[in-house]
Motif scaffolding. Structure first.
Motif, mmCIF file in Angstrom:
data_model
loop_
_atom_site.group_PDB
_atom_site.id
_atom_site.type_symbol
_atom_site.label_atom_id
_atom_site.label_comp_id
_atom_site.label_asym_id
_atom_site.label_seq_id
_atom_site.Cartn_x
_atom_site.Cartn_y
_atom_site.Cartn_z
ATOM 1 N N LEU A 125 0.829 -1.210 0.000
ATOM 2 C CA LEU A 125 0.000 0.000 0.000
ATOM 3 C C LEU A 125 0.863 1.259 0.000
ATOM 4 N N SER A 126 1.959 1.206 0.764
ATOM 5 C CA SER A 126 2.854 2.360 0.822
ATOM 6 C C SER A 126 3.444 2.674 -0.549
ATOM 7 N N ARG A 127 3.860 1.628 -1.260
ATOM 8 C CA ARG A 127 4.453 1.831 -2.580
ATOM 9 C C ARG A 127 3.414 2.333 -3.592
ATOM 10 N N GLU A 128 2.203 1.788 -3.516
ATOM 11 C CA GLU A 128 1.175 2.184 -4.485
ATOM 12 C C GLU A 128 0.696 3.615 -4.274
ATOM 13 N N PHE A 129 0.486 3.989 -2.994
ATOM 14 C CA PHE A 129 -0.093 5.308 -2.709
ATOM 15 C C PHE A 129 0.943 6.354 -2.299
ATOM 16 N N LYS A 130 2.229 5.955 -2.336
ATOM 17 C CA LYS A 130 3.321 6.879 -1.969
ATOM 18 C C LYS A 130 3.102 7.449 -0.567
ATOM 19 N N THR A 131 2.615 6.571 0.327
ATOM 20 C CA THR A 131 2.356 6.967 1.712
ATOM 21 C C THR A 131 3.361 6.261 2.622
ATOM 22 N N PRO A 132 4.096 6.985 3.452
ATOM 23 C CA PRO A 132 5.073 6.325 4.326
ATOM 24 C C PRO A 132 4.392 5.379 5.312
ATOM 25 N N TRP A 133 5.124 4.354 5.731
ATOM 26 C CA TRP A 133 4.541 3.432 6.696
ATOM 27 C C TRP A 133 5.520 3.137 7.819
ATOM 28 N N LEU A 134 4.949 2.756 8.961
ATOM 29 C CA LEU A 134 5.708 2.469 10.173
ATOM 30 C C LEU A 134 5.451 1.023 10.575
ATOM 31 N N ALA A 135 6.517 0.291 10.883
ATOM 32 C CA ALA A 135 6.397 -1.112 11.312
ATOM 33 C C ALA A 135 6.485 -1.182 12.829
ATOM 34 N N ASP A 136 5.423 -1.674 13.440
ATOM 35 C CA ASP A 136 5.366 -1.792 14.896
ATOM 36 C C ASP A 136 5.436 -3.269 15.281
ATOM 37 N N TYR A 137 6.564 -3.661 15.866
ATOM 38 C CA TYR A 137 6.772 -5.047 16.294
ATOM 39 C C TYR A 137 6.326 -5.214 17.739
ATOM 40 N N ARG A 138 5.236 -5.939 17.977
ATOM 41 C CA ARG A 138 4.876 -6.285 19.362
ATOM 42 C C ARG A 138 5.579 -7.576 19.779
ATOM 43 N N ASP A 139 5.937 -8.386 18.805
ATOM 44 C CA ASP A 139 6.664 -9.639 19.033
ATOM 45 C C ASP A 139 7.740 -9.746 17.963
ATOM 46 N N PRO A 140 8.798 -10.489 18.233
ATOM 47 C CA PRO A 140 9.826 -10.686 17.197
ATOM 48 C C PRO A 140 9.338 -11.649 16.120
ATOM 49 N N TRP A 141 9.839 -11.495 14.919
ATOM 50 C CA TRP A 141 9.441 -12.349 13.810
ATOM 51 C C TRP A 141 10.477 -13.468 13.646
ATOM 52 N N THR A 142 11.519 -13.233 12.894
ATOM 53 C CA THR A 142 12.502 -14.292 12.634
ATOM 54 C C THR A 142 13.427 -14.542 13.820
ATOM 55 N N HIS A 143 13.375 -13.686 14.835
ATOM 56 C CA HIS A 143 14.203 -13.917 16.020
ATOM 57 C C HIS A 143 13.555 -14.892 16.998
ATOM 58 N N ASP A 144 12.309 -15.252 16.750
ATOM 59 C CA ASP A 144 11.622 -16.213 17.604
ATOM 60 C C ASP A 144 11.807 -17.609 16.998
ATOM 61 N N ASN A 145 12.793 -18.332 17.503
ATOM 62 C CA ASN A 145 13.135 -19.635 16.918
ATOM 63 C C ASN A 145 12.066 -20.701 17.120
ATOM 64 N N SER A 146 11.144 -20.471 18.060
ATOM 65 C CA SER A 146 10.100 -21.468 18.301
ATOM 66 C C SER A 146 9.185 -21.629 17.092
ATOM 67 N N ARG A 147 9.154 -20.621 16.228
ATOM 68 C CA ARG A 147 8.335 -20.708 15.012
ATOM 69 C C ARG A 147 8.869 -21.775 14.058
ATOM 70 N N TYR A 148 10.148 -22.113 14.196
ATOM 71 C CA TYR A 148 10.800 -22.924 13.175
ATOM 72 C C TYR A 148 11.281 -24.271 13.701
ATOM 73 N N ASN A 149 10.722 -24.703 14.838
ATOM 74 C CA ASN A 149 11.148 -25.975 15.414
ATOM 75 C C ASN A 149 10.906 -27.142 14.462
ATOM 76 N N LYS A 150 9.749 -27.135 13.778
ATOM 77 C CA LYS A 150 9.401 -28.246 12.897
ATOM 78 C C LYS A 150 9.903 -28.044 11.466
ATOM 79 N N LEU A 151 9.976 -26.791 11.035
ATOM 80 C CA LEU A 151 10.403 -26.498 9.660
ATOM 81 C C LEU A 151 11.484 -25.412 9.681
#
Length: 257
Positions: A31-57
């Motif tokens: 959406l930011s790229r299409e409408f030339k509107t800046p965006w802010l990423a708010d992390y409430r939890d870690p994404w790739t730093h949470d290794n429990s997501r990848y225990n099986k894969l």
């Protein structure tokens, strides 16, 4: 689609995407790229730093790191609720500004609950929200059962409020701690205002260790000014659970307690 239609019809200064789910970062980027509107990423939890997501894969982590860097390349800034996450994100995005905005509490809800008295007819303990795999819930229940065995008719109750794995805790009680069954209540999720009112009625609020990550419930606990039972600072069984299930690399953390 709704966000797309809204942006077509309205003048928007900034898009804020709060995750998880982390697919929201993908949509914000598009959406930011299409409408030339800046965006802010708010992390409430870690994404790739949470290794429990990848225990099986585990190979999925490689894919997710590619996506995380791709989508975040267009964000203006990143926000997160503690310095532990900030250190992780700054490492991953050295050219992005990462700001810490701590969690807090709703002061209006606290004001409405501040005159509610604690229970005085029995000792009431309460826990709210998520019970993680590394939380020493069984050790806590074992100690509670030992406590009630010392009294003929203990005036004691544990309230689990809006927990994520109610059935698992019930099965644990039924299988190993049946003496506790009549002393435990399970209360569904409540609105923040009703939750704070329920917390005000308690004598003791249970807090499990999140180690380098500061959880959200601590702020409500402190604001309502009730005793906090912290489980645990040092405990060999809890440390074993941490080794098995707490899948965060704490090498960048200044304080692991």
């Amino acid at each position: 689609k709704e966000a797309h239609n809204f942006l077509k019809k309205n003048n928007v200064n900034i898009i804020i995407a709060t995750s998880e789910p982390f697919v929201l970062f993908k949509y914000a980027d598009k959406l930011s790229r299409e409408f030339k509107t800046p965006w802010l990423a708010d992390y409430r939890d870690p994404w790739t730093h949470d290794n429990s997501r990848y225990n099986k894969l585990p190979f999925l982590k490689v894919v997710d790191i590619i996506f995380e860097k791709k989508y975040l390349s267009s964000t203006q800034t990143i926000t997160t609720p503690n310095n532990f996450f900030k250190a992780k994100l700054s490492n991953l995005f050295p050219n992005k500004k990462v700001n810490v905005i701590y969690n807090g509490f709703d002061s209006s809800s606290i004001d409405k609950a501040k005159n509610i008295p604690q229970t005085s007819d029995k000792l009431t303990l309460a826990y709210i929200g998520t019970i993680c795999d590394w939380h020493p819930i069984e050790i806590f229940l074992k100690v509670c059962e030992k406590f009630i065995k010392n009294y003929d008719n203990p005036l004691f109750v544990i309230n689990f409020i809006g927990i994520n794995n109610e059935n698992k805790v019930k099965q644990l009680l039924d299988k190993k701690y049946q003496l506790l069954l009549k002393f435990v209540n399970f209360i569904p999720k409540l609105s923040n205002e009703k939750l704070v009112q329920k917390l005000a009625e308690q004598n003791v609020l249970i807090l499990f260790n999140y180690y380098s990550n500061i959880g959200t419930k601590l702020f409500d606990y402190m604001a309502i000014k009730r005793q906090i039972l912290f489980c645990f600072t040092e405990d060999s069984e809890a440390e074993n659970l941490k080794k098995m299930y707490y899948n965060f690399d704490e090498s960048l953390s200044k304080n692991k307690q």
